[in-house]
Design a protein around this motif. Structure first.
Motif, PDB file in Angstrom:
ATOM      1  N   MET A   1      47.143  73.394  16.306  1.00 18.67           N
ATOM      2  CA  MET A   1      47.403  72.046  16.799  1.00 18.67           C
ATOM      3  C   MET A   1      46.757  70.992  15.901  1.00 18.67           C
ATOM      4  SD  MET A   1      49.184  70.868  19.290  1.00 18.67           S
ATOM      5  CE  MET A   1      49.211  72.254  20.426  1.00 18.67           C
ATOM      6  N   LYS A   2      45.606  71.316  15.326  1.00 17.09           N
ATOM      7  CA  LYS A   2      44.915  70.372  14.454  1.00 17.09           C
ATOM      8  C   LYS A   2      45.755  70.034  13.219  1.00 17.09           C
ATOM      9  CE  LYS A   2      40.885  69.588  16.457  1.00 17.09           C
ATOM     10  NZ  LYS A   2      40.423  68.234  16.778  1.00 17.09           N
ATOM     11  N   LYS A   3      46.628  70.972  12.794  1.00 19.24           N
ATOM     12  CA  LYS A   3      47.435  70.757  11.600  1.00 19.24           C
ATOM     13  C   LYS A   3      48.694  69.953  11.894  1.00 19.24           C
ATOM     14  CE  LYS A   3      45.915  75.113   9.476  1.00 19.24           C
ATOM     15  NZ  LYS A   3      46.351  76.433   8.949  1.00 19.24           N
ATOM     16  N   LEU A   4      48.999  69.742  13.191  1.00 19.41           N
ATOM     17  CA  LEU A   4      50.218  69.040  13.571  1.00 19.41           C
ATOM     18  C   LEU A   4      50.054  67.550  13.320  1.00 19.41           C
ATOM     19  CD1 LEU A   4      53.027  69.460  14.917  1.00 19.41           C
ATOM     20  CD2 LEU A   4      51.909  68.937  17.102  1.00 19.41           C
ATOM     21  N   SER A   5      50.981  66.965  12.574  1.00 17.04           N
ATOM     22  CA  SER A   5      50.942  65.536  12.311  1.00 17.04           C
ATOM     23  C   SER A   5      51.271  64.778  13.594  1.00 17.04           C
ATOM     24  CB  SER A   5      51.942  65.184  11.212  1.00 17.04           C
ATOM     25  OG  SER A   5      51.980  63.787  10.993  1.00 17.04           O
ATOM     26  N   THR A   6      50.470  63.796  13.919  1.00 21.70           N
ATOM     27  CA  THR A   6      50.675  63.035  15.151  1.00 21.70           C
ATOM     28  C   THR A   6      51.048  61.593  14.826  1.00 21.70           C
ATOM     29  OG1 THR A   6      48.339  62.426  15.295  1.00 21.70           O
ATOM     30  CG2 THR A   6      49.013  64.476  16.374  1.00 21.70           C
ATOM     31  N   PRO A   7      51.693  60.917  15.796  1.00 21.99           N
ATOM     32  CA  PRO A   7      52.077  61.395  17.126  1.00 21.99           C
ATOM     33  C   PRO A   7      53.263  62.355  17.053  1.00 21.99           C
ATOM     34  CG  PRO A   7      52.924  59.189  16.799  1.00 21.99           C
ATOM     35  CD  PRO A   7      52.081  59.501  15.591  1.00 21.99           C
ATOM     36  N   CYS A   8      53.387  63.191  18.083  1.00 21.47           N
ATOM     37  CA  CYS A   8      54.457  64.188  18.083  1.00 21.47           C
ATOM     38  C   CYS A   8      54.824  64.571  19.514  1.00 21.47           C
ATOM     39  CB  CYS A   8      53.996  65.435  17.329  1.00 21.47           C
ATOM     40  SG  CYS A   8      55.183  66.801  17.352  1.00 21.47           S
ATOM     41  N   TYR A   9      56.112  64.570  19.800  1.00 22.64           N
ATOM     42  CA  TYR A   9      56.595  65.137  21.055  1.00 22.64           C
ATOM     43  C   TYR A   9      56.692  66.646  20.856  1.00 22.64           C
ATOM     44  CZ  TYR A   9      58.227  60.349  22.089  1.00 22.64           C
ATOM     45  OH  TYR A   9      58.321  59.000  22.299  1.00 22.64           O
ATOM     46  N   LEU A  10      55.880  67.392  21.572  1.00 23.68           N
ATOM     47  CA  LEU A  10      55.827  68.836  21.392  1.00 23.68           C
ATOM     48  C   LEU A  10      56.425  69.536  22.608  1.00 23.68           C
ATOM     49  CD1 LEU A  10      54.891  71.257  19.692  1.00 23.68           C
ATOM     50  CD2 LEU A  10      52.685  71.123  20.891  1.00 23.68           C
ATOM     51  N   ILE A  11      57.569  70.191  22.388  1.00 25.44           N
ATOM     52  CA  ILE A  11      58.264  70.917  23.446  1.00 25.44           C
ATOM     53  C   ILE A  11      57.766  72.354  23.470  1.00 25.44           C
ATOM     54  CG2 ILE A  11      60.532  71.635  24.304  1.00 25.44           C
ATOM     55  CD1 ILE A  11      61.702  69.342  22.518  1.00 25.44           C
ATOM     56  N   ASP A  12      57.406  72.830  24.640  1.00 26.68           N
ATOM     57  CA  ASP A  12      56.936  74.205  24.802  1.00 26.68           C
ATOM     58  C   ASP A  12      58.128  75.069  25.210  1.00 26.68           C
ATOM     59  OD1 ASP A  12      55.874  76.637  25.966  1.00 26.68           O
ATOM     60  OD2 ASP A  12      53.918  75.640  26.061  1.00 26.68           O
ATOM     61  N   GLU A  13      58.564  75.954  24.314  1.00 26.14           N
ATOM     62  CA  GLU A  13      59.747  76.779  24.579  1.00 26.14           C
ATOM     63  C   GLU A  13      59.577  77.655  25.820  1.00 26.14           C
ATOM     64  OE1 GLU A  13      62.466  80.271  22.462  1.00 26.14           O
ATOM     65  OE2 GLU A  13      61.137  79.020  21.227  1.00 26.14           O
ATOM     66  N   THR A  14      58.392  78.196  26.009  1.00 27.28           N
ATOM     67  CA  THR A  14      58.152  79.058  27.169  1.00 27.28           C
ATOM     68  C   THR A  14      58.334  78.289  28.465  1.00 27.28           C
ATOM     69  OG1 THR A  14      56.596  80.422  25.906  1.00 27.28           O
ATOM     70  CG2 THR A  14      56.454  80.526  28.313  1.00 27.28           C
ATOM     71  N   LYS A  15      57.819  77.075  28.514  1.00 29.96           N
ATOM     72  CA  LYS A  15      57.949  76.251  29.720  1.00 29.96           C
ATOM     73  C   LYS A  15      59.391  75.803  29.928  1.00 29.96           C
ATOM     74  CE  LYS A  15      53.174  74.593  29.628  1.00 29.96           C
ATOM     75  NZ  LYS A  15      52.272  73.418  29.478  1.00 29.96           N
ATOM     76  N   LEU A  16      60.102  75.552  28.836  1.00 33.97           N
ATOM     77  CA  LEU A  16      61.502  75.174  28.941  1.00 33.97           C
ATOM     78  C   LEU A  16      62.319  76.322  29.525  1.00 33.97           C
ATOM     79  CD1 LEU A  16      63.705  73.050  28.396  1.00 33.97           C
ATOM     80  CD2 LEU A  16      63.928  74.003  26.090  1.00 33.97           C
ATOM     81  N   HIS A  17      62.056  77.541  29.047  1.00 38.28           N
ATOM     82  CA  HIS A  17      62.745  78.718  29.579  1.00 38.28           C
ATOM     83  C   HIS A  17      62.450  78.907  31.068  1.00 38.28           C
ATOM     84  CE1 HIS A  17      65.061  80.681  26.512  1.00 38.28           C
ATOM     85  NE2 HIS A  17      64.088  80.622  25.624  1.00 38.28           N
ATOM     86  N   LYS A  18      61.246  78.612  31.480  1.00 46.87           N
ATOM     87  CA  LYS A  18      60.875  78.727  32.895  1.00 46.87           C
ATOM     88  C   LYS A  18      61.747  77.813  33.751  1.00 46.87           C
ATOM     89  CE  LYS A  18      56.969  78.152  36.085  1.00 46.87           C
ATOM     90  NZ  LYS A  18      55.534  77.763  36.216  1.00 46.87           N
ATOM     91  N   ASN A  19      61.920  76.569  33.311  1.00 47.97           N
ATOM     92  CA  ASN A  19      62.796  75.636  34.039  1.00 47.97           C
ATOM     93  C   ASN A  19      64.242  76.103  34.031  1.00 47.97           C
ATOM     94  OD1 ASN A  19      60.668  73.967  34.642  1.00 47.97           O
ATOM     95  ND2 ASN A  19      61.280  72.305  33.287  1.00 47.97           N
ATOM     96  N   MET A  20      64.692  76.592  32.882  1.00 47.38           N
ATOM     97  CA  MET A  20      66.075  77.030  32.774  1.00 47.38           C
ATOM     98  C   MET A  20      66.362  78.198  33.719  1.00 47.38           C
ATOM     99  SD  MET A  20      67.734  75.095  30.664  1.00 47.38           S
ATOM    100  CE  MET A  20      66.785  73.780  31.425  1.00 47.38           C
ATOM    101  N   LYS A  21      65.416  79.112  33.839  1.00 44.68           N
ATOM    102  CA  LYS A  21      65.612  80.256  34.730  1.00 44.68           C
ATOM    103  C   LYS A  21      65.678  79.819  36.188  1.00 44.68           C
ATOM    104  CE  LYS A  21      63.535  83.614  31.584  1.00 44.68           C
ATOM    105  NZ  LYS A  21      62.360  84.499  31.309  1.00 44.68           N
ATOM    106  N   LYS A  22      64.904  78.814  36.545  1.00 43.35           N
ATOM    107  CA  LYS A  22      64.956  78.274  37.911  1.00 43.35           C
ATOM    108  C   LYS A  22      66.315  77.631  38.178  1.00 43.35           C
ATOM    109  CE  LYS A  22      60.022  77.341  38.652  1.00 43.35           C
ATOM    110  NZ  LYS A  22      59.012  76.285  38.917  1.00 43.35           N
ATOM    111  N   LEU A  23      66.804  76.881  37.200  1.00 44.86           N
ATOM    112  CA  LEU A  23      68.113  76.248  37.348  1.00 44.86           C
ATOM    113  C   LEU A  23      69.209  77.303  37.441  1.00 44.86           C
ATOM    114  CD1 LEU A  23      67.980  73.197  34.886  1.00 44.86           C
ATOM    115  CD2 LEU A  23      67.804  73.162  37.373  1.00 44.86           C
TER     116      LEU A  23
END
Length: 374
Positions: A1-23
């Motif tokens: 995370m320290k190497k990530l240039s900011t500001p940045c919108y960071l999408i978490d794929e695992t969390k996105l998949h969690k929502n998709m499975k619920k839908l």
């Protein structure tokens, strides 16, 4: 995370998949088709991850409709508060359904929509919303037809309708009661329709939401009237999946300690300002010895993300991650103060980060003008 240039919108794929499975589970249980609401989230770089769980996109403009058609595929629903003649010519080429906001627009453009399924937006005059600003049934609302006479006049031209009446609704009982009232009021029309969209604004993916009961309500409604029901999740699809990653640039003190980060509420999380809400932050504690106000780096006096207590004293260069930076956020970012636009990145399940989009000074310059040639 320290190497990530900011500001940045960071999408978490695992969390996105969690929502998709619920839908997907709700989709299976209810029989409804799910359309991603692009007005809320349109970061098309992750659409390949969402396609298996959803049935297409819904839009609020020609640009959104085209983006959905080109990058998501499947069903493309086009809606606009008001179309221009040029818009209709374009969206009618690739849209599966075109939904009109008024009887006058339907009458004007229906002849140009041969071969395209048409619908009308109905304003039922009731809604669930904590915000007057976002209430589709607010006084003097322009969103949809309110007269049953207008709906009757539209019937020969349409095969379905959209009734959007929710905003951040987590109450299944309230939804059921509103839907029952709508069913009673418009039953004679619903029996003649082939399909209906019940819009978005429903918190299907929250852990405390009774998804099974909601699905049963939708299925019973669909079977009663013989309708294909569409739902338009936007925020529900991406909630809790994305953070705005920022860096502390300075710490000043004026009665309280204020940490200034390399992002702005007005430029990068505008909904917080519009709805006068405070952001949430990762890594905070309920009570602690290190309370800070987190503020943006624009010249707006009220450029304040919120307040929080941290486990350790903040230092210049520290990373602060601001929660829920996907829905109605990335689509609203702007160049206020000429601040650097956040990049867009996705964190894979193994922790690897891929950058999907970056902006530069050239993008800022082009957004304002092009060279005038005399």
């Amino acid at each position: 995370m320290k190497k990530l240039s900011t500001p940045c919108y960071l999408i978490d794929e695992t969390k996105l998949h969690k929502n998709m499975k619920k839908l997907a589970a709700m989709r299976e249980q209810s029989g409804a088709r799910l359309l991603l609401a692009l007005k809320c989230f349109a970061a098309w770089g992750v659409f390949d991850l969402m396609k298996p769980y959803m049935d297409g996109t819904t839009s609020s403009s020609y640009y959104e409709a085209r983006l959905g058609y080109e990058t998501f595929g499947k069903e493309t629903h086009a809606y606009s508060v008001a179309y221009s003649s040029e818009d209709i010519k374009k969206v009618s080429v690739f849209s599966d359904k075109i939904i009109f906001n008024s009887l006058s627009q339907l009458r004007q453009f229906y002849p140009e929509c041969s071969g395209v399924t048409c619908g009308i937006r109905i304003n039922p005059g009731v809604s669930y919303s904590h915000f007057d600003l976002a209430d589709p049934a607010r006084t003097f609302s322009r969103l949809g037809v309110t007269s049953t006479t207008d709906i009757e006049a539209a019937m020969p031209m349409v095969s379905g309708a959209m009734i959007h009446f929710n905003c951040e609704n987590e109450d299944v009982t309230a939804f059921e009661q509103l839907l029952a009232g709508i069913s009673h009021k418009y039953g004679m029309f619903l029996q003649q329709f082939d399909w209906i969209s019940l819009g978005g604004g429903i918190s299907y993916t929250e852990d405390h939401f009774d998804t099974l009961r909601f699905a049963q309500i939708i299925k019973a409604f669909s079977q009663k009237f013989g309708l294909q029901v569409y739902l338009e999740p936007g925020e529900a699809a991406v909630t809790h999946t994305t953070t705005l990653v920022t860096t502390v640039l300075d710490i000043v003190e004026n009665t309280k300690k204020i940490a200034i980060v390399d992002a702005s509420i007005e430029a990068h999380m505008l909904d917080l300002l519009v709805y006068r809400e405070s952001a949430g932050f990762e890594g905070t504690v309920v009570r602690g010895s290190f309370p800070y106000q987190i503020a943006g780096s624009s010249c707006l006096a009220a450029d304040i993300f919120g307040e929080a207590c941290f486990q350790n004293e903040l230092q210049i260069g520290d990373t602060i991650m601001i929660k829920d930076a996907a829905g109605y956020t990335m689509v609203k970012k702007n160049w206020f103060n000429g601040l650097k636009m956040p990049s867009v990145a996705i964190m894979r399940p193994d922790g690897h980060i891929d950058v999907l989009q970056e902006s530069s000074y050239t993008d800022y310059k082009r957004s304002l003008s092009t060279e005038l040639r005399i």
